[in-house]
Design an enzyme around this catalytic site. Structure first.
Site, PDB file in Angstrom:
ATOM      1  N   ASP A  43      53.977  -0.836   7.041  1.00  0.00           N
ATOM      2  CA  ASP A  43      53.700  -2.023   7.852  1.00  0.00           C
ATOM      3  C   ASP A  43      55.024  -2.613   8.315  1.00  0.00           C
ATOM      4  O   ASP A  43      55.979  -2.725   7.546  1.00  0.00           O
ATOM      5  CB  ASP A  43      52.909  -3.053   7.028  1.00  0.00           C
ATOM      6  CG  ASP A  43      52.301  -4.139   7.908  1.00  0.00           C
ATOM      7  OD1 ASP A  43      51.060  -4.193   8.001  1.00  0.00           O
ATOM      8  OD2 ASP A  43      53.058  -4.928   8.504  1.00  0.00           O
ATOM      9  N   HIS A 113      42.107  -0.251   9.690  1.00  0.00           N
ATOM     10  CA  HIS A 113      43.225   0.143   8.834  1.00  0.00           C
ATOM     11  C   HIS A 113      43.013  -0.406   7.434  1.00  0.00           C
ATOM     12  O   HIS A 113      42.472  -1.497   7.258  1.00  0.00           O
ATOM     13  CB  HIS A 113      44.567  -0.325   9.402  1.00  0.00           C
ATOM     14  CG  HIS A 113      44.587  -1.757   9.830  1.00  0.00           C
ATOM     15  ND1 HIS A 113      44.025  -2.186  11.014  1.00  0.00           N
ATOM     16  CD2 HIS A 113      45.091  -2.869   9.241  1.00  0.00           C
ATOM     17  CE1 HIS A 113      44.181  -3.493  11.138  1.00  0.00           C
ATOM     18  NE2 HIS A 113      44.825  -3.944  10.058  1.00  0.00           N
ATOM     19  N   HIS A 115      45.168  -1.680   4.281  1.00  0.00           N
ATOM     20  CA  HIS A 115      46.481  -2.065   3.785  1.00  0.00           C
ATOM     21  C   HIS A 115      46.598  -1.587   2.336  1.00  0.00           C
ATOM     22  O   HIS A 115      45.711  -1.857   1.518  1.00  0.00           O
ATOM     23  CB  HIS A 115      46.645  -3.588   3.757  1.00  0.00           C
ATOM     24  CG  HIS A 115      46.586  -4.268   5.093  1.00  0.00           C
ATOM     25  ND1 HIS A 115      47.705  -4.714   5.753  1.00  0.00           N
ATOM     26  CD2 HIS A 115      45.536  -4.605   5.876  1.00  0.00           C
ATOM     27  CE1 HIS A 115      47.355  -5.300   6.894  1.00  0.00           C
ATOM     28  NE2 HIS A 115      46.042  -5.257   6.990  1.00  0.00           N
TER      29      HIS A 115
HETATM   30  P1  AMP Z   1      45.535  -6.922  10.271  1.00  0.00           P
HETATM   31  O1  AMP Z   1      45.967  -8.361  10.283  1.00  0.00           O
HETATM   32  O2  AMP Z   1      44.716  -6.540   9.088  1.00  0.00           O
HETATM   33  O3  AMP Z   1      44.904  -6.523  11.589  1.00  0.00           O
HETATM   34  O4  AMP Z   1      46.854  -6.087  10.089  1.00  0.00           O
HETATM   35  C1  AMP Z   1      47.623  -5.586  11.124  1.00  0.00           C
HETATM   36  C2  AMP Z   1      48.937  -5.177  10.531  1.00  0.00           C
HETATM   37  O5  AMP Z   1      49.594  -4.331  11.441  1.00  0.00           O
HETATM   38  C3  AMP Z   1      49.877  -6.344  10.220  1.00  0.00           C
HETATM   39  O6  AMP Z   1      50.167  -6.353   8.830  1.00  0.00           O
HETATM   40  C4  AMP Z   1      51.103  -6.032  11.074  1.00  0.00           C
HETATM   41  O7  AMP Z   1      52.294  -6.362  10.423  1.00  0.00           O
HETATM   42  C5  AMP Z   1      50.976  -4.536  11.287  1.00  0.00           C
HETATM   43  N1  AMP Z   1      51.608  -4.004  12.476  1.00  0.00           N
HETATM   44  C6  AMP Z   1      51.507  -4.466  13.747  1.00  0.00           C
HETATM   45  N2  AMP Z   1      52.206  -3.685  14.576  1.00  0.00           N
HETATM   46  C7  AMP Z   1      52.769  -2.704  13.829  1.00  0.00           C
HETATM   47  C8  AMP Z   1      53.601  -1.598  14.108  1.00  0.00           C
HETATM   48  N3  AMP Z   1      54.039  -1.317  15.334  1.00  0.00           N
HETATM   49  N4  AMP Z   1      53.968  -0.789  13.076  1.00  0.00           N
HETATM   50  C9  AMP Z   1      53.549  -1.054  11.831  1.00  0.00           C
HETATM   51  N5  AMP Z   1      52.755  -2.079  11.498  1.00  0.00           N
HETATM   52  C10 AMP Z   1      52.372  -2.908  12.484  1.00  0.00           C
END
Ligand code: AMP
Length: 127
Positions: A43, A113, A115
């Site tokens: 992340d 996704h 986490h």
């Molecule tokens: P959510 O809030 O569950 O939709 O989580 C989305 C996650 O994607 C967040 O923890 C962000 O930090 C992560 N994120 C967004 N863009 C990227 C990226 N380009 N590479 C890796 N993680 C990302």
């Protein structure tokens, strides 16, 4: 309100996402794990010493929009998460898996996704 929660208030479901671009290699990203159904990568905004995302190659927008036909891929994601957690060495101390769904779940990227959070003591209840 955290940036992620604020983002989730306006994030729109449907269409292409940043994770779609990562899967198509339009954005450089190192995969810690990949197979025919999913990939895992760090992340970009880690909330724990270990914070990894496992995403399906199939563009399922969110868990609540998945169907019964997705049973195999949903199960596959959990198996992959278990393998990744072992690979990065947090399987003995324990870890947390999180799936945020929709606005109230603080989902900001509408490509399903999981986490993987670890490397420190998690607290309960979550925020
Ligand atoms: P959510 O809030 O569950 O939709 O989580 C989305 C996650 O994607 C967040 O923890 C962000 O930090 C992560 N994120 C967004 N863009 C990227 C990226 N380009 N590479 C890796 N993680 C990302």
């Amino acid at each position: 309100m955290s940036d992620e929660v604020a983002l989730a208030q306006t994030a729109k479901a449907g269409g292409d996402t940043i994770f779609g671009k990562i899967l198509r290699k339009e954005i450089p990203c190192e995969f810690l794990y990949e197979d025919e159904q999913c990939v895992a990568f760090k992340d970009v905004n880690p909330q724990a010493p270990v914070h990894i995302l496992v995403i399906p190659r199939k563009p399922i927008s969110q868990l609540s929009k998945s169907t019964d036909e997705d049973e195999a891929v949903l199960g596959h994601l959990l198996v992959a998460a278990r393998k990744v957690a072992k690979q990065v060495g947090i399987d003995e101390t324990g870890y947390r898996l999180v799936i945020n769904d929709g606005k109230n779940g603080a989902q900001s990227v509408f490509h399903l996704h999981i986490h993987i959070l670890g490397g420190r003591q998690m607290q309960w209840p979550p925020g």
